[in-house]
Each structure stands twice: as C-alpha cells, then as structure tokens.
Motif scaffolding. Structure first.
Motif, PDB file in Angstrom:
ATOM      1  N   GLU A 269       0.815  -1.217   0.000  1.00 19.45           N
ATOM      2  CA  GLU A 269       0.000   0.000   0.000  1.00 19.45           C
ATOM      3  C   GLU A 269       0.846   1.264   0.000  1.00 19.45           C
ATOM      4  O   GLU A 269       0.556   2.208  -0.726  1.00 19.45           O
ATOM      5  CB  GLU A 269      -0.913   0.015   1.238  1.00 19.45           C
ATOM      6  N   ASP A 270       1.859   1.283   0.865  1.00 18.83           N
ATOM      7  CA  ASP A 270       2.687   2.485   1.031  1.00 18.83           C
ATOM      8  C   ASP A 270       4.145   2.191   0.722  1.00 18.83           C
ATOM      9  O   ASP A 270       4.596   1.055   0.820  1.00 18.83           O
ATOM     10  CB  ASP A 270       2.628   2.990   2.485  1.00 18.83           C
ATOM     11  N   GLY A 332      -0.427  10.372   2.490  1.00 20.76           N
ATOM     12  CA  GLY A 332       0.527   9.673   3.345  1.00 20.76           C
ATOM     13  C   GLY A 332       0.504  10.217   4.761  1.00 20.76           C
ATOM     14  O   GLY A 332      -0.480  10.812   5.200  1.00 20.76           O
ATOM     15  N   SER A 351       1.975   7.485   0.011  1.00 20.74           N
ATOM     16  CA  SER A 351       0.995   6.751  -0.782  1.00 20.74           C
ATOM     17  C   SER A 351       1.467   6.653  -2.227  1.00 20.74           C
ATOM     18  O   SER A 351       2.106   7.567  -2.761  1.00 20.74           O
ATOM     19  CB  SER A 351      -0.359   7.461  -0.747  1.00 20.74           C
TER      20      SER A 351
END
Length: 361
Positions: A269-270, A332, A351
């Motif tokens: 995801e990140d 983020g 992100s």
C-alpha cells in the motif's frame, strides 16, 4: 501607495472571490492531462488557473486578516498578506487567456508569483515566533486555533504551488523519461535519499564543522510515482533534524558519532522510509508538541534575512509540521517515535500516486 477607493475595491474583490468554491484536481487527472502537453491542453490549463488561483489566493488573504492574538498585525504576517494581495491583483487584472501568446504570458506571470511566495513559510514562522514571545510561551489558551489555521494555510499553499508548478513544468521541451510536469512516474527514493542527505550534511558541516555519516538501505532499482521536490523537502528536513541531534550529542564526546540510518521499504500500500538516529531522543513530555508551530527544540531561532528558506539547522518550529503536511497532501503521513536517552525514528509513509482519483486540497 494605493488610494483608499482602489484599496477598498480590491478588498471587495478579494472578499467576493474568497467566497467562491475552489475546484479540486486529482493527481490521476493531472498525470493523464499532463502526459499530452499540447498547445490546446496548455491553453485549457492556463484558463483553469486563471479562474481557480484567485479563489485560492483570496481565501488565504482573508484568513491572514483574521488571526487571533493580534497575529494578523505582526510585520512578518502583514508582509505575507501583501504578497497574496499582490498576486491576487496580478491574476485578476490579467486579461482573458485566449491563445498561445496569452498562455505563454500568463505562464511567465504565475512563475513570478511562485517566486514571490518562496519565503512564505519562514516569514510566517517569524511572525509566529514574535507572537510566542508576546505570549510568553506555548501554553496560552487558544493557540490551538493558530495551529489549525497554519495547517490549513500551509496545506493550501502546497496546493497552489503544485498547480502552478505543474503547469509551468509542462512547458519543459525535453522532459526526462517518465517525468510529467512535477510528477516523476519512475522516481527512485534511494536516489532522492542520497541527494537530500548530501544537502543536509553540507548544512551540518557549515554549522558545526563536521557531520555524521548517513547510511541508506533499500533496493536501488525500486521506483514509484511521486513528486521529487516534495520527497526531497521531507527527506532533507528529517535527515537534517537527525544530523543535528547526533552532532550535538556527540560533539564533546570521545566516541565516534554514529551514522544516521535511512531504510526504504516497498510495501503493497505504502512506500515507507525510516530515518533513524542515536541523537538522544525527545522527552515524552515534548512529543505532543513536535507537530505544533509554536514549538522548537532550538534555544534561539536564527535571524531571518528573507533568503534562507530551509537552510538553517533548526529554530523556527515549522520543519516537522510542514513535512507531515507534504506527506498528507498525497494521502501519506509522518510518525515520530522516540526513545529518550537513545534516539528517534521518523517513519515517512508515502501513498502510491498512480491511481488516486481523490481531489487534492
């Protein structure tokens, strides 16, 4: 000096535009639109900015006139407000953008606006520090209102600079492969970490005469879409904080200063970047305040000469909160975990930007 009727007319115009609704633009749209920087697209972009920028700039000018504790009347804040009023006038008095010649002239004008606003953050920070002296510290009731305003104000500033910077950058006749305006679709976080660390170490060397090493770990071939200037700013600030903490802790020690460590992790995801130091950490009582604009670990903030945004080791208390806003701008976040007596870990969560259709602030 503007005559009173002219000043009143501008004030009425600012109030009118400041009451209009701003239009959000998603990063996905920005990327797809910018992938084809034809003359027609650049004209459409300029026409959009001609209508959108006065709304955003007017809102900030109005906000700057209604701050608590007399902050609006601090000389530094008045200077910033005047920059916003000047920029509002420049755009509102610019004729309608109808053709390529108009578009190029408009682009030059908003480039100058971007330059004019370069020192907004440290100048506002100077006004806040002046207020802090007046209040006698950071515990006066109502200061939360100032923090909330500054979060909104700086987040809006990021959005304005992103819109202007993206439009201006699309005029680059020979962009690097994968670069669309300000967005690098194949950005290497390892490379940005190295460049930001080199810049931060140079500042540390200038301030202290030496600087701890910085060790970077991660996949050198890993890339993801992000705005390089945003990532560099965040990395530079976080590494600079760690270098300062380590340098000051070990300055008079016989021990060799331990390196600052950067770890880049590619998650599903990140993208997460950890900056880890052994600079002694932050007391637990201080942790709730590190993201407020009235707090700084430096005893005496340096004088501001108007030309040194981001080049002091510490002092104004805006580094960490601004970093977190840049991270949050694209969805983020930034977290700080400290072990007092040992060191601090900063976790920068970024992100992935490719498919986001959420309108940006």
């Amino acid at each position: 000096m503007a005559s009173e009727p002219v000043a009143r007319a501008v004030a009425e115009e600012v109030a009118r535009w400041g009451g209009m609704r701003q239009t959000g633009v998603s990063l996905r749209y920005m990327t797809e639109f910018g992938a084809r920087p034809t003359q027609r697209n650049l004209l459409l972009s300029a026409q959009f900015l001609h209508k959108e920028l006065p709304i955003r700039i007017a809102r900030r000018a109005l906000d700057l006139d209604s701050l608590p504790f007399g902050l609006s009347h601090k000389p530094a804040v008045l200077k910033v407000r005047d920059w916003y009023l000047d920029s509002f006038r420049d755009i509102r008095y610019f004729p309608e953008v109808r053709n390529q010649e108009d578009e190029l002239a408009f682009t030059q004008m908003i480039k100058m606006i971007r330059v004019r606003h370069t020192n907004v953050v440290p100048t506002m920070a100077l006004g806040v520090q002046q207020l802090k002296k007046d209040l006698g510290g950071t515990k006066a009731s109502g200061v939360d209102e100032i923090h909330q305003f500054l979060d909104r104000f700086y987040m809006s500033r990021i959005g304005i600079r992103m819109l202007i910077g993206q439009h201006v950058a699309l005029h680059d006749p020979d962009p690097e492969p994968g670069v669309i305006g300000l967005i690098n679709t194949r950005l290497s976080p390892m490379q940005v970490a190295r460049l930001a660390s080199d810049d931060a170490r140079a500042i540390c060397m200038r301030e202290y005469g030496s600087a701890p090493d910085v060790n970077i770990y991660g996949d050198p071939d890993f890339t993801f879409p992000y705005v390089i200037s945003h990532l560099h700013l965040m990395m530079f600030e976080l590494v600079k904080n760690s270098l300062r903490a380590v340098q000051e802790r070990f300055m008079d020690s016989d021990k060799h200063a331990p390196p600052v460590r950067i770890i880049v992790a590619d998650g599903a995801e990140d993208v997460t970047i950890k900056i880890s130091d052994e600079g002694g950490g932050i007391p637990r009582s201080g942790l709730p305040r590190i993201f407020t604009y009235l707090y700084s670990t430096a005893e005496h903030p340096p004088d501001l000469d108007g030309h040194n945004e981001g080049v002091t080791m510490a002092g104004y208390g805006y580094g960490l909160p601004i970093c977190r806003l840049y991270a949050r701008y694209f969805g983020g976040d930034l977290q700080i975990i400290s072990m007092e007596g040992y060191g601090t870990d900063a976790y920068l969560h970024l992100s992935r930007l490719g498919d986001s259709e959420e309108p940006l602030p």
